[in-house]
Design a protein around this motif. Structure first.
Motif, short mmCIF file in Angstrom:
data_model
loop_
_atom_site.label_atom_id
_atom_site.label_comp_id
_atom_site.label_asym_id
_atom_site.label_seq_id
_atom_site.Cartn_x
_atom_site.Cartn_y
_atom_site.Cartn_z
N GLY A 65 18.13 136.50 54.91
CA GLY A 65 18.75 137.72 55.41
C GLY A 65 18.62 138.88 54.44
N ASP A 66 18.34 140.04 54.96
CA ASP A 66 18.21 141.27 54.18
C ASP A 66 17.03 141.29 53.21
OD1 ASP A 66 20.43 142.37 55.49
OD2 ASP A 66 21.80 141.54 54.00
N TYR A 67 16.17 140.30 53.28
CA TYR A 67 14.93 140.30 52.49
C TYR A 67 13.78 140.43 53.48
CZ TYR A 67 17.37 139.02 48.24
OH TYR A 67 18.20 139.03 47.15
N ASN A 68 13.60 141.65 53.98
CA ASN A 68 12.59 141.85 55.01
C ASN A 68 11.81 143.16 54.84
OD1 ASN A 68 14.83 143.31 55.68
ND2 ASN A 68 14.94 142.62 57.79
N TYR A 69 11.66 143.62 53.60
CA TYR A 69 10.89 144.84 53.33
C TYR A 69 9.67 144.51 52.47
CZ TYR A 69 14.40 147.86 55.36
OH TYR A 69 15.24 148.49 56.24
N LEU A 70 8.54 145.11 52.83
CA LEU A 70 7.30 144.89 52.10
C LEU A 70 7.43 145.38 50.67
CD1 LEU A 70 5.33 143.82 54.21
CD2 LEU A 70 3.96 145.85 53.87
N THR A 71 7.10 144.50 49.74
CA THR A 71 7.24 144.78 48.31
C THR A 71 6.00 144.25 47.59
OG1 THR A 71 9.61 144.43 48.56
CG2 THR A 71 8.75 144.44 46.31
N MET A 72 5.46 145.04 46.67
CA MET A 72 4.32 144.58 45.89
C MET A 72 4.78 144.21 44.49
SD MET A 72 0.60 146.27 44.91
CE MET A 72 0.25 146.75 46.56
N SER A 73 4.48 143.00 44.08
CA SER A 73 4.87 142.54 42.74
C SER A 73 3.98 143.21 41.69
CB SER A 73 4.72 141.02 42.64
OG SER A 73 3.35 140.65 42.56
N SER A 74 4.36 143.08 40.43
CA SER A 74 3.57 143.66 39.34
C SER A 74 2.18 143.02 39.26
CB SER A 74 4.30 143.51 38.01
OG SER A 74 4.51 142.14 37.74
N LYS A 75 2.03 141.82 39.83
CA LYS A 75 0.73 141.15 39.85
C LYS A 75 -0.05 141.44 41.13
CE LYS A 75 2.12 137.50 36.76
NZ LYS A 75 2.26 136.07 36.53
N GLY A 76 0.53 142.25 42.03
CA GLY A 76 -0.20 142.68 43.22
C GLY A 76 0.04 141.88 44.47
N TRP A 77 0.89 140.85 44.43
CA TRP A 77 1.17 140.06 45.63
C TRP A 77 2.20 140.78 46.49
CZ3 TRP A 77 -2.36 136.72 46.55
CH2 TRP A 77 -3.02 136.11 45.48
N VAL A 78 2.08 140.68 47.81
CA VAL A 78 2.97 141.37 48.73
C VAL A 78 3.91 140.36 49.36
CG1 VAL A 78 3.11 142.87 50.75
CG2 VAL A 78 1.23 143.14 49.13
N TYR A 79 5.20 140.59 49.19
CA TYR A 79 6.24 139.68 49.67
C TYR A 79 7.38 140.49 50.27
CZ TYR A 79 8.74 140.94 45.42
OH TYR A 79 9.38 141.63 44.43
N LEU A 80 8.35 139.80 50.85
CA LEU A 80 9.52 140.45 51.43
C LEU A 80 10.68 140.42 50.45
CD1 LEU A 80 9.42 139.09 55.10
CD2 LEU A 80 8.43 141.19 54.15
N ASP A 81 11.32 141.58 50.27
CA ASP A 81 12.46 141.71 49.37
C ASP A 81 13.48 142.63 50.04
OD1 ASP A 81 14.15 141.64 47.13
OD2 ASP A 81 12.50 141.88 45.72
N SER A 82 14.55 142.94 49.32
CA SER A 82 15.59 143.82 49.86
C SER A 82 15.08 145.25 49.94
CB SER A 82 16.84 143.78 48.97
OG SER A 82 16.55 144.36 47.72
N LYS A 83 15.74 146.07 50.74
CA LYS A 83 15.34 147.47 50.88
C LYS A 83 15.44 148.19 49.53
CE LYS A 83 16.01 151.58 53.71
NZ LYS A 83 16.67 152.13 54.91
N ALA A 84 16.46 147.87 48.75
CA ALA A 84 16.64 148.52 47.44
C ALA A 84 15.48 148.24 46.49
CB ALA A 84 17.95 148.05 46.80
N ASN A 85 14.86 147.06 46.60
CA ASN A 85 13.75 146.68 45.72
C ASN A 85 12.38 146.95 46.34
OD1 ASN A 85 15.50 145.74 43.75
ND2 ASN A 85 15.57 143.71 44.65
N ALA A 86 12.36 147.38 47.58
CA ALA A 86 11.10 147.52 48.31
C ALA A 86 10.21 148.61 47.73
CB ALA A 86 11.38 147.83 49.78
N THR A 87 8.93 148.41 47.89
CA THR A 87 7.92 149.38 47.47
C THR A 87 7.90 150.56 48.44
OG1 THR A 87 6.58 147.61 46.53
CG2 THR A 87 5.42 149.65 47.12
#
Length: 142
Positions: A65-87
């Motif tokens: 829950g609430d981890y559904n925003y596209l986020t790019m890690s420092s290594k370039g992988w794209v995953y789902l995270d919170s809106k506050a942490n989203a890219t």
């Protein structure tokens, strides 16, 4: 189809016709091309954050829950995270050519444009150089 913010879309690979979805790996949902032919994948909604070219991208679903925003890690992988942490993403709609291309907003690193990294049969969304970025067709969500 033209790009519109705050409307749900499927992002479809222009070559394979497959959409993007998510799969659990190491306690996160990572974004990848779906395995099945003619599968539109998940619904992506582009939420404006700063101006008409910067967005947070929400994906319908996800395993946490609430981890559904596209986020790019420092290594370039794209995953789902919170809106506050989203890219924040910049959208290039290829000047009406029908292909949407996405880049991480504001950073100077070279590999910040979305493309694929292949591992076996799976194509994972990841940060790539400009010349290797991937274009996706937009299909309105039902």
């Amino acid at each position: 189809m033209s790009f519109e913010p705050n409307k749900g879309f499927h992002l479809i690979d222009s070559h394979t016709g497959k959409g993007l979805g998510y799969e659990v790996y190491a306690s996160y949902d990572y974004i990848r091309e779906v395995a099945q032919d003619n599968n539109k994948g998940s619904v992506f909604t582009f939420e404006e954050v700063e101006n008409e070219y910067h967005y947070k991208i929400r994906v319908d679903g996800g395993h946490w829950g609430d981890y559904n925003y596209l986020t790019m890690s420092s290594k370039g992988w794209v995953y789902l995270d919170s809106k506050a942490n989203a890219t924040n993403w910049t959208v290039d709609d290829n000047f009406g050519a029908g292909l949407l291309k996405l880049s991480e907003s504001g950073l100077k690193r070279e590999e910040r444009h979305l493309g694929y990294t292949q591992s076996g049969e799976k194509k994972w969304l990841s940060g790539k150089r400009f010349e290797n970025r991937k274009g996706f067709k937009l299909v309105a969500a039902d």
